[in-house]
Design a protein around this motif. Structure first.
Motif, PDB file in Angstrom:
ATOM      1  N   ILE A 706       0.797  -1.223   0.000  1.00 32.82           N
ATOM      2  CA  ILE A 706       0.000   0.000   0.000  1.00 32.82           C
ATOM      3  C   ILE A 706       0.829   1.273   0.000  1.00 32.82           C
ATOM      4  N   GLY A 707       1.984   1.231   0.652  1.00 31.10           N
ATOM      5  CA  GLY A 707       2.730   2.448   0.995  1.00 31.10           C
ATOM      6  C   GLY A 707       2.856   3.459  -0.115  1.00 31.10           C
ATOM      7  N   GLU A 708       3.214   3.022  -1.308  1.00 28.63           N
ATOM      8  CA  GLU A 708       3.476   3.985  -2.391  1.00 28.63           C
ATOM      9  C   GLU A 708       2.183   4.442  -3.075  1.00 28.63           C
ATOM     10  N   ILE A 709       1.308   3.480  -3.383  1.00 27.61           N
ATOM     11  CA  ILE A 709       0.100   3.864  -4.136  1.00 27.61           C
ATOM     12  C   ILE A 709      -0.813   4.786  -3.333  1.00 27.61           C
ATOM     13  N   ALA A 710      -0.552   4.857  -2.020  1.00 30.72           N
ATOM     14  CA  ALA A 710      -1.312   5.793  -1.197  1.00 30.72           C
ATOM     15  C   ALA A 710      -1.051   7.225  -1.636  1.00 30.72           C
ATOM     16  N   LEU A 711       0.154   7.478  -2.124  1.00 28.45           N
ATOM     17  CA  LEU A 711       0.522   8.847  -2.531  1.00 28.45           C
ATOM     18  C   LEU A 711       0.517   9.023  -4.048  1.00 28.45           C
ATOM     19  N   VAL A 712       0.961   7.990  -4.774  1.00 25.24           N
ATOM     20  CA  VAL A 712       1.082   8.135  -6.232  1.00 25.24           C
ATOM     21  C   VAL A 712      -0.307   8.438  -6.820  1.00 25.24           C
ATOM     22  N   GLY A 713      -0.408   9.532  -7.540  1.00 25.71           N
ATOM     23  CA  GLY A 713      -1.673   9.894  -8.173  1.00 25.71           C
ATOM     24  C   GLY A 713      -2.487  10.941  -7.425  1.00 25.71           C
ATOM     25  N   VAL A 714      -2.153  11.195  -6.163  1.00 22.89           N
ATOM     26  CA  VAL A 714      -2.937  12.187  -5.404  1.00 22.89           C
ATOM     27  C   VAL A 714      -2.733  13.590  -5.978  1.00 22.89           C
ATOM     28  N   ALA A 715      -1.476  13.940  -6.264  1.00 19.08           N
ATOM     29  CA  ALA A 715      -1.201  15.304  -6.745  1.00 19.08           C
ATOM     30  C   ALA A 715      -1.929  15.596  -8.068  1.00 19.08           C
ATOM     31  N   PRO A 716      -1.833  14.728  -9.084  1.00 16.71           N
ATOM     32  CA  PRO A 716      -2.582  15.036 -10.308  1.00 16.71           C
ATOM     33  C   PRO A 716      -4.095  15.016 -10.100  1.00 16.71           C
ATOM     34  N   ALA A 717      -4.593  14.202  -9.176  1.00 15.50           N
ATOM     35  CA  ALA A 717      -6.040  14.232  -8.913  1.00 15.50           C
ATOM     36  C   ALA A 717      -6.443  15.626  -8.433  1.00 15.50           C
ATOM     37  N   ILE A 718      -5.571  16.240  -7.615  1.00 17.53           N
ATOM     38  CA  ILE A 718      -5.867  17.586  -7.098  1.00 17.53           C
ATOM     39  C   ILE A 718      -5.778  18.624  -8.223  1.00 17.53           C
ATOM     40  N   THR A 719      -4.693  18.585  -8.997  1.00 22.71           N
ATOM     41  CA  THR A 719      -4.557  19.614 -10.046  1.00 22.71           C
ATOM     42  C   THR A 719      -5.598  19.394 -11.151  1.00 22.71           C
TER      43      THR A 719
END
Lengths: 742, 324
Positions: A706-719
């Motif tokens: 889980i560790g990485e996918i928790a963060l990967v993709g969050v930033a583009p979802a926001i922008t």
């Protein structure tokens, strides 16, 4: 003794973290909290220029300051054998150490480089004396400006090209775009700062307390650096106050503490301060990406070209898989990628949560969102149209892939149907409303590990492995696996870690601890059951004529298949066999089916936000993170990891940026006032949903990580949500109010 | 170790005397800024004069106005019923500042005395005229996204970091000080200085003078709003902030008080804008024009050009919010 409280801890409430109480009550000792007799304190003096030669160091004032014991610097530093292995006969593959060689010579290669260690009898005196050291340099002009040099062919180093079918095919597509995306340096800022305490016994035996994600890794490196036998290096890292990649390797302070302790024949503690965290323990590198992407009018991808450059130091190459996501995340016939690194006079970057894909998905998932508007196709539909059923390059199937389930769960929870198809067209309480989503991905897998299990007459199970728990809840998850396998109450199982005296475990990183250590724990449990059965046959009359396969193990009891009345609990079995305990060690090997399967964890992040139409201030309203991470072993800690990843992603998208004044090659916001991590007010309600379907191909634990996918993709979802709200496309992180002023 | 002497003052008079006796001494109350400055090596007082025992913790309302003792913690002032009801602008500004923990420690007097948060001021390896007069200003040609657009000089383009002071400037507060020669009252507009050629001086306080209270006159404002635009939603300094107090009747602005933060070396009062809107009916056009007037004469640097656009947006929004 309360049988539910073998270790004097309160009983579990639901899914509580096994070490939660110790951590919140201060009982847990973190690295810098270990006090030893005769301990002295080392404090670094750091360079204030980014490139040059140390001409003179004026040490008299510092040496004469109260409590100062020694000042170690390049002129008096004992040689570290591993920095330049002279005798290559022992190991012909021995190479010079590539990391920063502390106090090795008088060269300055980055600002904030440690150039001396002041050791004093108290920490405060060492801090003061360090401030008295005056350094004279022959300054040279440093190159720290990424933007100025990102196309500088004289400096760039190639890190691989990839081509599937036609190059730059996106240019021939019906609908296409080409855009650039930039992510600034993001610095590792766990709550606990790095610290090391080194203690020598004679000249050949070393004990080190170190904040690390991998005690075995530190042990191996220190053994190599100081030419010691591995068994004579003991590393203790029992509790870790957060680490997101900075603890994956040993940095100069670890070596410096060991050097000083040996020179002074006393235990030395070295703790970094927040400013030193910015220049010594790595960071997510600055990166530039250019993506060309093209599709048919129906939205079928035709070509992707993904280029990237990220920075490294001048003394060491650091590369990560930024462009790799474009090679496999979607089904696209023509893909070419190109990745280069740019050496600058900054310390070496390192892995930071989701290394590679976290940056790459900002580019790719932003570009896909842009394409969806050009195509006038819903961004989720666009991704489903291009879903890769098998790996587009190798054509191998995934072990498991439930990305489509993630879309379905998330779109429902966030209320995707309320998303305006025209950007800037929806208002709520006077605020512009935007919805965005993006996919996250990271490699899944399983490495090798050894675990030990000790089953005792009191009904308890002690498990051990030399891994660390930087916060994901590894101990908790391993207790859950152990208790489930052995049919025991959670309170009767304990997992010990963070000590190289335990059986070898992996370094914690790359989302692999649950599968790797979990598999070893399961093997231990299987072996324990087998041994119990053999013990029963040998010692208990009712089992005498049975074979192990004729005996079943049910919730601590051994039961004869043919005669249910022949049953004995393992505690009684141990007593009647006169064994105080049963001990086994088991080693599990890594995931072996890489030639048959591709293994990835996936996530989809959904964001709803408000943007103030006049001032441009963003207020996140809701985040929904959905994970295809296999079986969820410990729901509470898994959820916490996902929430933490969302917060990290908010930082990446909206607040974090390490700023440098290139005239001095020096950071200007290396503190918590100016370097912004998100605060509570920035974090909206975060809903975490798990597909929770086991992946039994990667490992018997069913988990995928889980560790990485928790963060990967969050930033583009926001922008992407910012674009949906405002019509303003953010291609350079972080997005701040000044970029969105109405 | 850099040793320093620590003394406790038992009266304002003795505090001032102690301060004069040793020029390298400083008053300390909450210490939320001073301790940082000492840790960073920016200041090294030989003597700290602890004023926390002085009787300066009263908040009182008289027909003439409000008086807040210098030692009242920011959080206490912000939560005080009279402040909230009669001076809501001040309460809003106080709550926009720092973090809850800092507001608990920081005093009203200390808030007024806090020094700039310019990154270059805090890094002793870099030139800074405020820290080391004559060494130059690193920000002018450096990273100046947070820096001043009004009233700056080539010697210093730092901004004053306070939110509370922006509200106090708008509300015509007076700073009460006491020294060895007696007491005096300093109008808020005259308290802080522009950098000019002496950026090392933040205020017009004389050595030995101690802030004892802040008084805010009675007023007729019936609308107020404090808008702070920042990079994260708490614990961040203002990119720009706007304090607005209005007296509105029947849609007409009868009087106005407006000040900005994050734009100058001191809280930036917008007298011309106040005059422009006074006597006019509330309208979007009025606010837009007011915002343009407010930004007249702004001078920007490489990274803070956005402050003109953001400043206008913030003024429009603050006026709109205040008058609605």
């Amino acid at each position: 003794m309360d049988k539910n409280n073998l270790y004097n801890i309160p009983p579990f409430a639901d899914d509580d973290r096994v070490d939660g109480l110790a951590k919140v009550t201060g009982k847990a000792k973190f690295t810098a909290e270990h006090q030893l007799p005769g301990l002295v304190y080392g404090v670094f003096v750091c360079s204030t220029i980014a490139k040059g030669v140390i001409k003179n160091m004026y040490l008299a004032a510092a040496k004469n300051a109260a409590g100062v014991i020694d000042i170690i610097y390049y002129l008096n530093c004992p040689a570290v054998p591993g920095y330049k292995p002279a005798d290559r006969t022992k190991n012909p593959n021995a190479r010079d150490y590539t990391g920063h060689k502390v106090f090795f010579n008088n060269l300055v290669l980055s600002n904030g480089q440690p150039i001396a260690l002041v050791v004093a009898d108290t920490f405060e005196r060492a801090v003061h004396a360090a401030s008295l050291v005056r350094v004279e340099y022959d300054k040279e002009v440093p190159e720290t400006d990424f933007e100025k040099n990102k196309f500088n062919g004289k400096l760039l180093k190639n890190r691989g090209e990839f081509l599937r079918n036609e190059k730059d095919a996106w240019k021939n597509a019906a609908v296409k775009l080409e855009q650039e995306y930039t992510i600034p340096i993001e610095t590792h800022n766990p709550m606990e700062m790095h610290a090391t305490t080194a203690v020598w016994e004679g000249d050949n035996k070393l004990t080190v307390y170190d904040k690390s994600q991998g005690p075995k890794g530190v042990q191996g490196e220190l053994a190599r650096m100081f030419e010691l036998e591995e068994k004579n290096v003991k590393v203790i890292t029992e509790f870790v106050g957060g680490a997101f990649g900075s603890g994956l390797r040993s940095w100069p302070h670890v070596h410096a503490a060991v050097i000083a302790a040996r020179k002074l024949k006393r235990p030395v503690k070295l703790t970094l301060n927040r400013e030193q965290m910015f220049t010594m323990v790595g960071y997510r590198p600055y990166s530039w990406q250019k993506i060309g992407i093209g599709a048919s009018k129906e939205g079928k991808l035709y070509g992707i070209t993904h280029q990237a450059v990220s920075n490294t130091s001048v003394y060491e190459d650091f590369a990560e898989g930024i462009v790799n996501v474009s090679q496999f995340l979607y089904d696209c016939p023509n893909v070419n990628t190109d990745y280069k690194i740019l050496p600058l006079h900054i310390n070496t970057p390192t892995w930071m949560r989701g290394p590679g894909p976290a940056s790459g998905c900002f580019g790719l998932e932003s570009a896909l969102d842009e394409l969806s508007y050009q195509l006038n196709i819903d961004p989720i539909e666009l991704r489903i149209i291009n879903n890769a059923e098998v790996h587009p390059q190798s054509k191998l199937p995934w072990t498991t892939k439930y990305l489509k389930e993630c879309y379905a769960l998330g779109r429902e929870k966030i209320g995707w149907s309320n998303r305006p198809s025209v950007p800037g067209s929806l208002k709520e309480d006077g605020m512009l409303v935007g919805y965005g989503m993006a996919v996250g991905v990271f490699g899944a897998g399983r490495g090798g590990a050894t675990a030990k299990g000790i089953l005792k007459q009191d009904g308890s199970l002690l498990l051990q492995s030399a891994v660390s728990d930087m916060g994901p809840g590894t101990s908790t998850a391993m207790v859950k696996i152990g208790s489930e396998q052995m049919g025991l109450d959670d309170n009767k199982v304990r997992f010990e870690l963070g000590d190289t005296d335990f059986p070898s475990g992996p370094t914690q990183g790359g989302s692999g601890s649950a599968t790797t250590v979990g598999t070893a724990v399961m093997a231990v449990c299987d072996a324990l059951k087998q041994s119990l059965k053999e013990m029963a046959i040998e010692n208990i009359a009712a089992f005498k004529n049975l074979k192990p396969e004729d005996i079943s193990y049910e919730n601590g009891k051994l039961v004869a298949a043919t005669d249910a009345s022949a049953a004995i609990h393992f505690t009684d079995l141990l007593k009647q066999s006169s064994k105080p305990e049963l001990q086994v060690s088991k080693t599990s090997t890594g995931f072996a089916q890489r030639d048959k399967y591709v293994a990835n964890s996936f996530s989809v992040h959904f964001v709803k936000l408000h943007v103030h139409p006049v001032t441009g201030v963003i207020k996140l309203k809701h985040i929904v993170s959905v994970a295809d991470a296999g079986k969820i072993i410990s729901e509470k800690t898994a959820r916490s990891q996902m929430v933490g990843g969302a917060v990290g992603g908010i930082g990446m998208a909206m607040t974090e940026e390490t700023l440098m004044d290139h005239r001095y090659g020096r950071y200007i916001n290396s503190n918590f006032v100016d370097y912004h991590v998100p605060v509570h007010a920035d974090v909206p309600p975060v809903d975490v949903l798990f597909v929770n379907k086991p992946d039994n191909i990667i490992s018997p634990t069913g988990a995928k990580g889980i560790g990485e996918i928790a963060l990967v993709g969050v930033a583009p979802a926001i922008t992407n949500a910012v674009y949906n709200a405002t019509g303003k496309r953010i291609r350079q992180l972080p997005v701040t109010p000044d970029q969105l002023i109405g | 170790m850099i040793n320093f002497e620590y003394v406790k003052a038992n009266s304002a008079q003795s505090a001032s005397e102690a301060r004069i006796k040793n020029g390298a001494s400083q008053f300390i109350a909450g210490g939320t800024n001073l301790v940082d400055l000492m840790k960073k090596g920016i200041t090294a007082p030989e003597r700290l004069i602890d004023i926390n025992a002085l009787p300066l913790k009263e908040i009182s309302l008289t027909p003439k106005g409000l008086s807040i003792g210098a030692l009242v913690p920011n959080s206490v002032a912000a939560d005080h019923e009279t402040v909230k009801t009669k001076y809501p602008l001040l309460a809003m500004a106080l709550n926009a500042g720092a973090s809850a923990q800092l507001r608990n420690m920081a005093t009203v007097g200390g808030n007024i005395m806090q020094r700039t948060r310019c990154s270059y001021f805090y890094d002793t390896t870099m030139p800074c005229n405020k820290r080391n007069p004559g060494t130059g200003c690193s920000a002018v040609e450096g990273y100046n996204r947070m820096h001043a657009i009004f009233g700056a000089s080539e010697q210093c383009i730092a901004v004053h970091p306070s939110d509370m002071c922006v509200a106090l400037a708008a509300l015509n507060a007076t700073v009460q000080v006491s020294g060895t020669k007696g007491t005096r009252k300093i109008p808020f507009a005259d308290f802080h200085r522009l950098p000019a050629d002496t950026p090392q001086l933040d205020t017009n306080l004389q050595v030995g003078e101690l802030i004892t209270a802040v008084s805010i006159p009675a007023h007729s404002f019936n609308k107020a709003y404090y808008l702070k635009v920042r990079d994260r939603l708490s614990y961040a300094f203002a990119l720009v902030s706007v304090a607005v107090a209005l007296d509105v009747k029947d849609g007409m602005i009868r009087s106005a008080a407006i000040a900005m933060g994050g734009v100058a070396h001191k809280p930036w009062r917008l007298y011309e804008v106040e005059e422009f809107v006074t006597g006019k009916p509330i309208s979007k056009e009025l606010f837009t024009e007011a915002a343009s007037i407010a930004m007249t004469g702004a001078k920007t640097y490489t990274h803070n050009q956005y402050k003109i656009k953001l400043g206008k947006a913030a003024i429009i929004e603050a006026l709109t919010k205040a008058s609605s």
